[in-house]
Scaffold this motif. Structure first.
Motif, short mmCIF file in Angstrom:
data_model
loop_
_atom_site.label_atom_id
_atom_site.label_comp_id
_atom_site.label_asym_id
_atom_site.label_seq_id
_atom_site.Cartn_x
_atom_site.Cartn_y
_atom_site.Cartn_z
N VAL A 153 22.30 7.03 -17.26
CA VAL A 153 21.29 6.15 -16.69
C VAL A 153 19.96 6.90 -16.58
O VAL A 153 19.91 8.13 -16.63
CB VAL A 153 21.71 5.61 -15.30
N CYS A 154 18.88 6.13 -16.42
CA CYS A 154 17.55 6.72 -16.30
C CYS A 154 17.32 7.21 -14.87
O CYS A 154 18.15 7.01 -13.98
CB CYS A 154 16.49 5.69 -16.69
N GLN A 155 16.17 7.82 -14.65
CA GLN A 155 15.88 8.38 -13.33
C GLN A 155 15.77 7.29 -12.28
O GLN A 155 16.21 7.46 -11.14
CB GLN A 155 14.59 9.18 -13.38
N ALA A 156 15.20 6.13 -12.64
CA ALA A 156 15.04 5.05 -11.67
C ALA A 156 16.39 4.52 -11.20
O ALA A 156 16.55 4.13 -10.05
CB ALA A 156 14.22 3.92 -12.28
N CYS A 157 17.38 4.53 -12.10
CA CYS A 157 18.70 3.98 -11.75
C CYS A 157 19.66 5.04 -11.21
O CYS A 157 20.66 4.70 -10.57
CB CYS A 157 19.32 3.31 -12.97
N GLY A 158 19.38 6.32 -11.47
CA GLY A 158 20.33 7.35 -11.06
C GLY A 158 19.76 8.50 -10.28
O GLY A 158 20.51 9.37 -9.86
N GLY A 159 18.43 8.53 -10.07
CA GLY A 159 17.84 9.65 -9.35
C GLY A 159 18.28 9.70 -7.91
O GLY A 159 19.16 10.48 -7.52
N ALA A 160 17.68 8.84 -7.07
CA ALA A 160 18.05 8.79 -5.66
C ALA A 160 19.10 7.73 -5.39
O ALA A 160 19.62 7.63 -4.28
CB ALA A 160 16.80 8.52 -4.81
N ASN A 161 19.42 6.93 -6.40
CA ASN A 161 20.39 5.85 -6.23
C ASN A 161 21.81 6.40 -6.34
O ASN A 161 22.09 7.26 -7.17
CB ASN A 161 20.15 4.78 -7.30
N LYS A 162 22.70 5.92 -5.52
CA LYS A 162 24.10 6.37 -5.55
C LYS A 162 25.05 5.29 -6.00
O LYS A 162 26.26 5.48 -6.00
CB LYS A 162 24.51 6.86 -4.15
N CYS B 83 26.41 2.96 -9.02
CA CYS B 83 26.46 2.83 -10.47
C CYS B 83 26.74 1.37 -10.81
O CYS B 83 27.79 0.83 -10.46
CB CYS B 83 27.55 3.73 -11.07
N GLY B 84 25.78 0.75 -11.50
CA GLY B 84 25.94 -0.65 -11.87
C GLY B 84 27.15 -0.90 -12.76
O GLY B 84 27.97 -1.78 -12.46
N PRO B 85 27.31 -0.14 -13.86
CA PRO B 85 28.48 -0.37 -14.72
C PRO B 85 29.81 -0.12 -14.00
O PRO B 85 30.80 -0.82 -14.25
CB PRO B 85 28.28 0.63 -15.86
N CYS B 86 29.85 0.88 -13.10
CA CYS B 86 31.10 1.14 -12.36
C CYS B 86 31.31 0.15 -11.23
O CYS B 86 32.45 -0.12 -10.83
CB CYS B 86 31.08 2.56 -11.78
N GLY B 87 30.21 -0.37 -10.68
CA GLY B 87 30.31 -1.31 -9.58
C GLY B 87 30.68 -0.67 -8.26
O GLY B 87 31.24 -1.33 -7.38
N ARG B 88 30.36 0.62 -8.08
CA ARG B 88 30.70 1.30 -6.83
C ARG B 88 29.78 2.50 -6.64
O ARG B 88 28.99 2.85 -7.52
CB ARG B 88 32.16 1.76 -6.84
N GLU B 89 29.92 3.14 -5.48
CA GLU B 89 29.15 4.34 -5.19
C GLU B 89 29.69 5.51 -6.02
O GLU B 89 30.91 5.68 -6.16
CB GLU B 89 29.25 4.69 -3.70
N VAL B 90 28.78 6.31 -6.59
CA VAL B 90 29.18 7.43 -7.42
C VAL B 90 28.30 8.63 -7.10
O VAL B 90 27.34 8.53 -6.33
CB VAL B 90 29.06 7.10 -8.93
N SER B 91 28.63 9.75 -7.69
CA SER B 91 27.81 10.96 -7.59
C SER B 91 27.20 11.22 -8.96
O SER B 91 27.92 11.51 -9.93
CB SER B 91 28.66 12.16 -7.15
N TYR B 92 25.88 11.10 -9.05
CA TYR B 92 25.18 11.34 -10.31
C TYR B 92 24.84 12.82 -10.46
O TYR B 92 24.53 13.50 -9.49
CB TYR B 92 23.88 10.53 -10.37
N THR B 93 24.90 13.30 -11.68
CA THR B 93 24.47 14.66 -12.00
C THR B 93 23.51 14.60 -13.18
O THR B 93 23.57 13.70 -14.02
CB THR B 93 25.66 15.56 -12.36
N ARG B 94 22.62 15.57 -13.23
CA ARG B 94 21.64 15.65 -14.31
C ARG B 94 22.35 16.05 -15.61
O ARG B 94 23.17 16.96 -15.63
CB ARG B 94 20.57 16.68 -13.95
#
Length: 229
Positions: free
Chosen positions: A43-52, A54-65
């Motif tokens: 995902v892009c920074q807008a969707c995965g930067g501070a956001n926790k 995940c739209g495709p997963c449909g749940r809270e996740v931990s994003y990594t760079r």
């Protein structure tokens, strides 16, 4: 290897679906920094930067760079869409292609009178060519329009057009108002039409008088100019 020597880089050609270079959440082209969840959704920074979430997963996740994906999306280059009209840019990062397209000076223009399509320079030649279908005369005009415009005072102009009085059984008369910002003209007594003056298209029912034998009618106008601070 000797100091300063250039290492040869062997390139690999990959065939990947174009959707691989789009954000899995908002579907916009990916550009660094790229983030991924534990299920490998990029995902892009807008969707995965501070956001926790995940739209495709449909749940809270931990994003990594994903610095690897940063390099992948930067390596995907495309030619300008207007290459056929003269643009020589053929290595634009895919994620920047839309921005380049919006500002490309080779974007095609269309002739008003025929089916010609070409860059602005080609359109000028098409219209001005003595042997062409139009053969328009062309003159180059030099001047500093911005400096001239800044030197002119600006005014708010309000124009009222008042129609004739309402008939006995009609409660309201006919009138309308126009408002615009206008610039003063450098020549006293001359209206500078190119600077955005007020234009009014008046219906015949706005005219005063029936004309009679002379056919004369009047148009009642009110104009107020206020100098802007």
């Amino acid at each position: 290897m000797a100091a300063g020597a250039t290492e040869d880089v062997e390139l690999a050609i990959l065939a990947l679906p174009k959707k691989s270079f789009h954000c899995a959440a908002c579907l916009c082209p990916l550009k660094p920094p790229v983030f991924r969840c534990e299920n490998e959704h990029f995902v892009c920074q807008a969707c995965g930067g501070a956001n926790k979430h995940c739209g495709p997963c449909g749940r809270e996740v931990s994003y990594t760079r994903s610095r690897f994906m940063d390099g992948v999306v930067d390596a995907y280059k495309v030619p300008c869409l207007y290459k056929g009209h003269g643009c020589a840019m053929d290595d634009i990062p895919y994620h920047s292609a839309a921005d380049h397209k919006a500002s490309c000076k080779h974007a095609p223009c269309y002739c008003f009178d025929c089916r010609f399509v070409g860059s602005p320079a080609k359109l000028v030649r098409h219209l001005a060519s003595p042997s062409g279908a139009h053969a328009w005369p062309v003159e180059k005009i030099k001047g500093n329009a911005d400096a001239d415009a800044d030197a002119k005072p600006l005014y708010t102009g309000v124009l009222w057009v008042d129609g004739p009085p309402a008939p006995p059984r009609q409660p309201l008369g006919c009138s309308f108002r126009l408002k615009a910002t206008v610039a003063s003209c450098s020549v006293p007594g001359v209206v500078d039409m190119d600077q955005g003056w007020l234009h009014a298209h008046v219906s015949p029912n706005m005219l005063h008088g029936h004309g009679g034998e002379s056919g004369d009618c009047e148009l009642h106008l009110r104009l107020c100019l206020t100098k802007l601070a």
